[in-house]
Scaffold this active site. Structure first.
Site, mmCIF file in Angstrom:
data_model
loop_
_atom_site.group_PDB
_atom_site.id
_atom_site.type_symbol
_atom_site.label_atom_id
_atom_site.label_comp_id
_atom_site.label_asym_id
_atom_site.label_seq_id
_atom_site.Cartn_x
_atom_site.Cartn_y
_atom_site.Cartn_z
ATOM 1 N N ASP A 141 0.871 -1.179 0.000
ATOM 2 C CA ASP A 141 0.000 0.000 0.000
ATOM 3 C C ASP A 141 0.908 1.229 0.000
ATOM 4 O OD1 ASP A 141 -1.897 1.970 0.409
ATOM 5 O OD2 ASP A 141 -2.488 1.292 2.400
ATOM 6 N N GLU A 151 -0.570 10.875 0.633
ATOM 7 C CA GLU A 151 -1.960 10.394 0.667
ATOM 8 C C GLU A 151 -2.325 9.881 2.046
ATOM 9 O OE1 GLU A 151 -5.152 7.238 0.261
ATOM 10 O OE2 GLU A 151 -3.113 7.105 1.046
ATOM 11 N N ASP A 164 -5.414 2.182 -6.177
ATOM 12 C CA ASP A 164 -4.990 1.951 -4.800
ATOM 13 C C ASP A 164 -5.206 0.488 -4.456
ATOM 14 O OD1 ASP A 164 -4.363 2.456 -1.987
ATOM 15 O OD2 ASP A 164 -4.944 4.535 -2.335
ATOM 16 N N HIS A 212 -1.808 -2.183 6.082
ATOM 17 C CA HIS A 212 -1.145 -1.380 7.115
ATOM 18 C C HIS A 212 -0.454 -2.259 8.155
ATOM 19 C CE1 HIS A 212 -3.011 2.868 6.491
ATOM 20 N NE2 HIS A 212 -2.692 2.268 5.345
#
Length: 351
Positions: free
Chosen positions: A173, A205, A228, A312
């Site tokens: 990511d 971002e 994305d 994440h």
């Protein structure tokens, strides 16, 4: 360069929000083979591939920043306290290896109190981020020569190849989105298209879609598509909130997305036998599309996502073929725009 090699190169350089310079240099070298590359004052990298001028101005945008940390305090014991940059989850932090990017690279670990010395009450509570420290092995006096508050910190995690076309690393990511742009530009290398195409690697971002706003304002595209990642299917996630790896790009529908563009992307996938999935986003998308949509007088906006597991974290996981199918969808869409100027009713970006 193949997709996995590019992902490896991008993952290996630090690119925390606001500190994307090293990655921007890698991308300058990569995209310069196919496009005219420039970097704006905000730090966005913009790679332009000229068309004949008869088509619309199309912008594909993927953010190039990763989540990370920043040094906040050097403690008397030589430990380093830190603050998060972007959506860091404290549950992922314990026992991680990190790199502090100071005057030179300083390696450290985020330790944890041994279970033998942890009370039953403490074991029931999650460790808060503000209670964690990085141990580098240096004394404070030694550390002060190398590190200062404001230095960025990244996780020390190389790209790992897994079975069945999967890879895992700390920053998919959104280096995955950048890789999809690269696949698209390679596909179009010898194609004489009408549209002027802007491949944008946006900055910051993860801390507010900031680069997405400034780049869109400067480019003034007719069509803007954010590329994305989206939640990949894992245990505990249902079909309504996650998407299958290996089943192709995920096209978003919702108020942020221009409906005609959504239909265009979906029809392009069908026509070219590209498998795809659909994400329903009833509010915002959590991507640069949220900024693209409302820039200046508004932009016809779309979102194409790549399924990604463990978002994440330091072991984000995806399938290479999903990245490449996403790039194929983008290049096929450019080809689909040929001769659209002759069919004004289909030129929704003019309305």
């Amino acid at each position: 360069m193949d997709t996995k090699e590019l992902l490896t190169r991008m993952n290996d350089v630090p690119h925390v929000s606001g500190y994307e310079d090293e990655l921007a240099q890698v991308l300058t070298d990569v995209f310069s083979q196919y496009t005219e590359v420039s970097k704006d004052k905000f730090g966005n990298l913009i790679a332009r591939k000229k068309g004949t001028g008869k088509g619309p101005k199309v912008m594909f945008m993927a953010h190039m920043d990763e989540i990370g940390m920043m040094v906040s305090v050097l403690c008397d014991e030589g430990f380093v306290k830190f603050s998060r940059m972007g959506g860091i989850d404290a549950r992922n932090m314990l026992a991680q290896e990190v790199i502090i990017h100071g005057r030179e690279k300083v390696y450290g670990v985020i330790g944890i109190k041994p279970p033998h010395l942890t009370s039953p009450k403490e074991q029931q509570k999650p460790v808060e981020l503000h209670d964690m420290v990085i141990d580098t092995g240096y004394s404070k006096a030694e550390l002060e020569k190398l590190v200062k508050p404001g230095d960025i910190i990244t996780f020390k995690q190389e790209l790992v190849s897994l079975k069945n076309d999967k890879v895992a690393c700390k920053a998919l990511d959104n280096i995955a989105g950048i890789a999809a742009l690269y696949c698209a530009v390679k596909n179009l290398e010898h194609y004489n298209h009408d549209a002027d195409i802007y491949f944008v690697a946006s900055a910051q971002e993860e801390v507010g879609c900031r680069g997405g706003k400034t780049a869109t304002y400067a480019i003034k595209p007719d069509i803007g598509i954010a590329v994305d990642v989206v939640f990949g299917r894992t245990a505990g996630l249902g079909e309504h909130e996650s998407y299958e790896l290996g089943k192709g790009p995920v096209i978003t529908i919702g108020p942020t997305v221009t409906r005609a563009l959504f239909e265009d992307l979906k029809n392009t996938a069908v026509k070219n036998n590209t498998p795809y999935q659909v994400e329903v986003a009833p509010s915002g998308t959590g991507t640069d599309a949220d900024a693209i949509l409302i820039t200046q007088g508004g932009v016809c906006t779309g979102v194409v996502n790549i399924p990604l597991k463990y978002m994440h974290s330091t072991v984000e996981t995806l399938m290479i073929k999903d990245v490449e199918m996403t790039g194929k969808l983008l290049s096929d869409y450019i080809i689909s725009l040929q001769d659209r100027e002759k069919e004004d009713e289909k030129c929704f970006w003019k309305n």
